[in-house]
Design an enzyme around this catalytic site. Structure first.
Site, PDB file in Angstrom:
ATOM      1  N   HIS A 269      -7.130  -0.767   9.118  1.00  0.00           N
ATOM      2  CA  HIS A 269      -7.073  -0.315  10.524  1.00  0.00           C
ATOM      3  C   HIS A 269      -6.613  -1.506  11.361  1.00  0.00           C
ATOM      4  O   HIS A 269      -5.503  -2.008  11.198  1.00  0.00           O
ATOM      5  CB  HIS A 269      -8.465   0.204  10.892  1.00  0.00           C
ATOM      6  CG  HIS A 269      -8.560   0.961  12.179  1.00  0.00           C
ATOM      7  ND1 HIS A 269      -7.467   1.313  12.927  1.00  0.00           N
ATOM      8  CD2 HIS A 269      -9.641   1.441  12.863  1.00  0.00           C
ATOM      9  CE1 HIS A 269      -7.875   1.981  14.005  1.00  0.00           C
ATOM     10  NE2 HIS A 269      -9.195   2.062  13.986  1.00  0.00           N
ATOM     11  N   HIS A 310       1.663   4.457   7.873  1.00  0.00           N
ATOM     12  CA  HIS A 310       0.678   4.881   8.863  1.00  0.00           C
ATOM     13  C   HIS A 310       0.194   6.261   8.474  1.00  0.00           C
ATOM     14  O   HIS A 310       0.969   7.072   7.979  1.00  0.00           O
ATOM     15  CB  HIS A 310       1.309   4.931  10.260  1.00  0.00           C
ATOM     16  CG  HIS A 310       0.294   4.927  11.342  1.00  0.00           C
ATOM     17  ND1 HIS A 310      -0.328   6.076  11.764  1.00  0.00           N
ATOM     18  CD2 HIS A 310      -0.232   3.912  12.063  1.00  0.00           C
ATOM     19  CE1 HIS A 310      -1.193   5.757  12.713  1.00  0.00           C
ATOM     20  NE2 HIS A 310      -1.168   4.459  12.904  1.00  0.00           N
ATOM     21  N   ASP A 368       1.393  -3.140  13.916  1.00  0.00           N
ATOM     22  CA  ASP A 368       0.745  -4.385  13.497  1.00  0.00           C
ATOM     23  C   ASP A 368       1.716  -5.386  12.900  1.00  0.00           C
ATOM     24  O   ASP A 368       1.456  -6.584  12.906  1.00  0.00           O
ATOM     25  CB  ASP A 368      -0.359  -4.089  12.482  1.00  0.00           C
ATOM     26  CG  ASP A 368      -1.515  -3.400  13.146  1.00  0.00           C
ATOM     27  OD1 ASP A 368      -1.916  -3.876  14.204  1.00  0.00           O
ATOM     28  OD2 ASP A 368      -1.976  -2.389  12.631  1.00  0.00           O
TER      29      ASP A 368
HETATM   30  N1  CMC Z   1       2.582  -0.383   0.734  1.00  0.00           N
HETATM   31  C1  CMC Z   1       2.900   0.273  -0.403  1.00  0.00           C
HETATM   32  N2  CMC Z   1       2.706   1.588  -0.588  1.00  0.00           N
HETATM   33  C2  CMC Z   1       2.175   2.273   0.416  1.00  0.00           C
HETATM   34  C3  CMC Z   1       1.813   1.666   1.642  1.00  0.00           C
HETATM   35  C4  CMC Z   1       2.042   0.286   1.787  1.00  0.00           C
HETATM   36  N3  CMC Z   1       1.731  -0.339   2.904  1.00  0.00           N
HETATM   37  N4  CMC Z   1       1.291   2.586   2.482  1.00  0.00           N
HETATM   38  C5  CMC Z   1       1.326   3.748   1.803  1.00  0.00           C
HETATM   39  N5  CMC Z   1       1.863   3.572   0.563  1.00  0.00           N
HETATM   40  C6  CMC Z   1       2.141   4.600  -0.437  1.00  0.00           C
HETATM   41  C7  CMC Z   1       0.884   5.062  -1.158  1.00  0.00           C
HETATM   42  O1  CMC Z   1       0.651   4.313  -2.322  1.00  0.00           O
HETATM   43  C8  CMC Z   1       1.219   6.499  -1.449  1.00  0.00           C
HETATM   44  O2  CMC Z   1       2.103   6.531  -2.542  1.00  0.00           O
HETATM   45  P1  CMC Z   1       2.076   7.772  -3.583  1.00  0.00           P
HETATM   46  O3  CMC Z   1       2.412   8.967  -2.744  1.00  0.00           O
HETATM   47  O4  CMC Z   1       3.107   7.435  -4.596  1.00  0.00           O
HETATM   48  O5  CMC Z   1       0.686   7.808  -4.138  1.00  0.00           O
HETATM   49  C9  CMC Z   1       2.036   6.944  -0.231  1.00  0.00           C
HETATM   50  O6  CMC Z   1       2.640   5.740   0.264  1.00  0.00           O
HETATM   51  C10 CMC Z   1       1.212   7.585   0.880  1.00  0.00           C
HETATM   52  O7  CMC Z   1       0.167   6.693   1.202  1.00  0.00           O
HETATM   53  P2  CMC Z   1      -1.304   7.111   1.587  1.00  0.00           P
HETATM   54  O8  CMC Z   1      -2.246   6.087   1.064  1.00  0.00           O
HETATM   55  O9  CMC Z   1      -1.541   8.555   1.242  1.00  0.00           O
HETATM   56  O10 CMC Z   1      -1.220   7.011   3.139  1.00  0.00           O
HETATM   57  P3  CMC Z   1      -2.448   6.977   4.091  1.00  0.00           P
HETATM   58  O11 CMC Z   1      -2.082   7.837   5.231  1.00  0.00           O
HETATM   59  O12 CMC Z   1      -3.716   7.291   3.402  1.00  0.00           O
HETATM   60  O13 CMC Z   1      -2.497   5.436   4.478  1.00  0.00           O
HETATM   61  C11 CMC Z   1      -2.334   3.425   5.642  1.00  0.00           C
HETATM   62  C12 CMC Z   1      -2.083   4.925   5.687  1.00  0.00           C
HETATM   63  C13 CMC Z   1      -2.012   2.841   7.029  1.00  0.00           C
HETATM   64  C14 CMC Z   1      -3.813   3.156   5.347  1.00  0.00           C
HETATM   65  C15 CMC Z   1      -1.428   2.798   4.561  1.00  0.00           C
HETATM   66  O14 CMC Z   1      -0.076   3.071   4.826  1.00  0.00           O
HETATM   67  C16 CMC Z   1      -1.663   1.295   4.403  1.00  0.00           C
HETATM   68  O15 CMC Z   1      -2.592   0.890   3.698  1.00  0.00           O
HETATM   69  N6  CMC Z   1      -0.795   0.456   5.072  1.00  0.00           N
HETATM   70  C17 CMC Z   1      -0.994  -0.966   5.063  1.00  0.00           C
HETATM   71  C18 CMC Z   1      -2.067  -1.338   6.057  1.00  0.00           C
HETATM   72  C19 CMC Z   1      -1.585  -1.243   7.481  1.00  0.00           C
HETATM   73  O16 CMC Z   1      -0.521  -1.726   7.838  1.00  0.00           O
HETATM   74  N7  CMC Z   1      -2.426  -0.600   8.308  1.00  0.00           N
HETATM   75  C20 CMC Z   1      -2.167  -0.512   9.758  1.00  0.00           C
HETATM   76  C21 CMC Z   1      -2.037   0.882  10.224  1.00  0.00           C
HETATM   77  S1  CMC Z   1      -1.428   0.936  11.886  1.00  0.00           S
HETATM   78  C22 CMC Z   1      -2.714   0.351  12.823  1.00  0.00           C
HETATM   79  C23 CMC Z   1      -3.737   1.367  13.159  1.00  0.00           C
HETATM   80  O17 CMC Z   1      -3.402   2.398  13.771  1.00  0.00           O
HETATM   81  O18 CMC Z   1      -4.908   1.086  12.839  1.00  0.00           O
END
Ligand code: CMC
Length: 433
Positions: A269, A310, A368
């Site tokens: 987050h 995101h 971010d």
């Molecule tokens: N690097 C590599 N792979 C990723 C990433 C990433 N940063 N983010 C998502 N994926 C992949 C994930 O492995 C999945 O792949 P597959 O479909 O093959 O299993 C696919 O993309 C969808 O990901 P998800 O985990 O279902 O997406 P989510 O909505 O649960 O996660 C997130 C969103 C923000 C937690 C994630 O993208 C992440 O961990 N990003 C890095 C951390 C980050 O930058 N967070 C800040 C968010 S913006 C600030 C805020 O609003 O708080």
């Protein structure tokens, strides 16, 4: 809330029974299926961990269309607010629903300015912390501690006290954040100055020292103000939902905001901008980018590219677009376009944007990614990044909290669960196990 002219029929194939569920109309975005009577009528719960398909509340504050990359507050696009407004005006808008007229804005600004001082005794709390304490741990504690000082703004049933608490929180967060920073580097605390704007005052309290004159750069103050605007609210994210859930038990507003800060701290987050810089350190040089991109794609490796992806935006994060521009201005003003870490960040952005894995999954740089870069360039240590996020988001949290408390049908938040544990069994005395 108004029902839409449609209903949904839920049919249980085993028994053949069916139930008609009302649909509630949104002003924009998806309508919602009203399942409030589902358990009472059918004996079933719904299952949605992570709330990917669940509206936990109704709200008139912020609207996001993640597929189109839209973010708006009270109907105004974030792009327009970032370009034309200022943080305090956005605060007023979030809290009150409308942009202020001149007179309203002046009154609001005076109020926020007047509450920026902290109770002197609060400063002694800081001495209990180790100097190397993470500033977010200090923020969680000191914002929670505000409830021990301001007893005249704890009654959540009194609209005047709610307003006072909101103003105090917005006003005191920069002072607390700057104090957390000064404490960590062993410098004297700089008091707020009422002739400065909100962003200028924060920069002043953070970077000035009593031994010399500190001039706030207008470019940096403008960038700071934009960062504050861009993080002011973001609908029902983890920390906001935490504030709402904590507040649903009628807990006092300072305690609720402290819970939001705790939730924001996590790297998935608000901790992501700090994680971006740590990741850039780990990558080290442009030559290693492909190795780390491969790690990010490898499902057996927990590494993720921080600052990418995101939960809601499956298109360019509109806040990232504004900050990318601001980032160029700040780097230009500071003359550090050639900083190796910043060059690395830009190269990483380019490569990830072209990589099929990221393109397919719509993993764009999020806010971010750029805020980390700008804040580093401004001179903030990485440990302060999430603190800045908390400072900006306080108005969003408190506006959402206020909206919830004012809701006539407001109830304590109490999710249910899908129980997967042991069935009833007999207790076996310890020496017979
Ligand atoms: N690097 C590599 N792979 C990723 C990433 C990433 N940063 N983010 C998502 N994926 C992949 C994930 O492995 C999945 O792949 P597959 O479909 O093959 O299993 C696919 O993309 C969808 O990901 P998800 O985990 O279902 O997406 P989510 O909505 O649960 O996660 C997130 C969103 C923000 C937690 C994630 O993208 C992440 O961990 N990003 C890095 C951390 C980050 O930058 N967070 C800040 C968010 S913006 C600030 C805020 O609003 O708080």
């Amino acid at each position: 809330m108004e029902n839409a002219d449609e209903t949904v029929t839920l049919k249980f194939n085993k028994t053949g029974e069916s139930y008609e569920l009302p649909v509630i109309k949104s002003s924009i975005g998806p309508n919602v299926i009203d399942i409030r009577r589902l358990y009472a009528e059918t004996g079933y719960f719904t299952y949605d961990p992570g709330f990917t398909s669940t509206a936990s509340c109704s709200s008139a504050i912020t609207y996001i269309d993640g597929n189109k990359g839209i973010l708006s507050h009270r109907g105004y696009s974030i792009k327009e607010l970032a370009e034309k407004s200022n943080y305090l005006e956005v605060c007023y808008l979030l809290l009150n629903g409308e942009l202020p007229k001149n007179e309203e804005f002046n009154k609001f600004s005076i109020n926020i300015t007047k509450y920026s001082l902290l109770h002197e005794q609060l400063k002694y709390f800081f001495r209990g912390f180790r100097r190397d304490a993470h500033p977010m741990s200090i923020m969680v504690a000191s914002v929670g501690a505000l409830s021990a000082f301001y007893h005249d703004s704890l009654d959540v049933n009194d609209p005047k006290q709610r307003e006072l608490a909101a103003h105090r929180l917005i006003a005191k967060m920069p002072t607390l954040a700057a104090l957390a920073y000064k404490y960590s580097i062993g410098q004297p605390f700089i008091y707020p100055r009422n002739n400065l704007s909100y962003a200028e005052n924060f920069l002043h309290m953070t970077f000035a020292v009593p031994s010399e004159k500190y001039e706030v750069s207008p470019t940096l103050a403008k960038a700071m103000d934009k960062i504050l605007i861009l993080h002011a609210d973001h609908e029902q994210n983890a920390s906001t939902s935490t504030v709402r859930l904590a507040g649903s038990s009628m807990a006092n507003p300072f305690a609720c905001i402290a819970s939001g800060i705790a939730s924001l701290w996590g790297p998935a987050h608000g901790g992501a901008n700090e994680a971006v810089l740590n990741m850039l350190d780990e990558i080290g040089s442009v030559d290693n980018i492909s190795k780390f991109i491969a790690k990010a794609k490898d499902k057996s490796d927990p590494f993720r590219l921080m600052g990418f992806g995101h939960r809601v935006y499956k298109n360019y994060d509109p806040r990232a677009a504004v900050l990318k521009k601001s980032c160029d201005e700040v780097l230009g003003e500071l003359g550090i376009e050639n900083d190796p870490q910043l060059k690395l960040a830009m190269e990483l952005e380019k490569i990830a944007l072209e990589d099929e894995y990221f393109v397919e999954r719509k993993l764009f740089p999020n806010v971010d990614f750029y805020s980390g870069i700008i804040l580093k360039a401004m001179g903030f240590p990485t440990s302060m990044f999430t603190v800045l996020f908390a400072l900006s988001r306080t108005v969003g949290w408190i506006s959402q909290w206020k909206e919830m408390i004012q809701e006539p049908t407001h109830k304590i938040g109490r999710p249910r669960q899908l129980y997967t544990g042991a069935k009833p069994r007999k207790y076996v005395p310890i020496d017979e196990r």
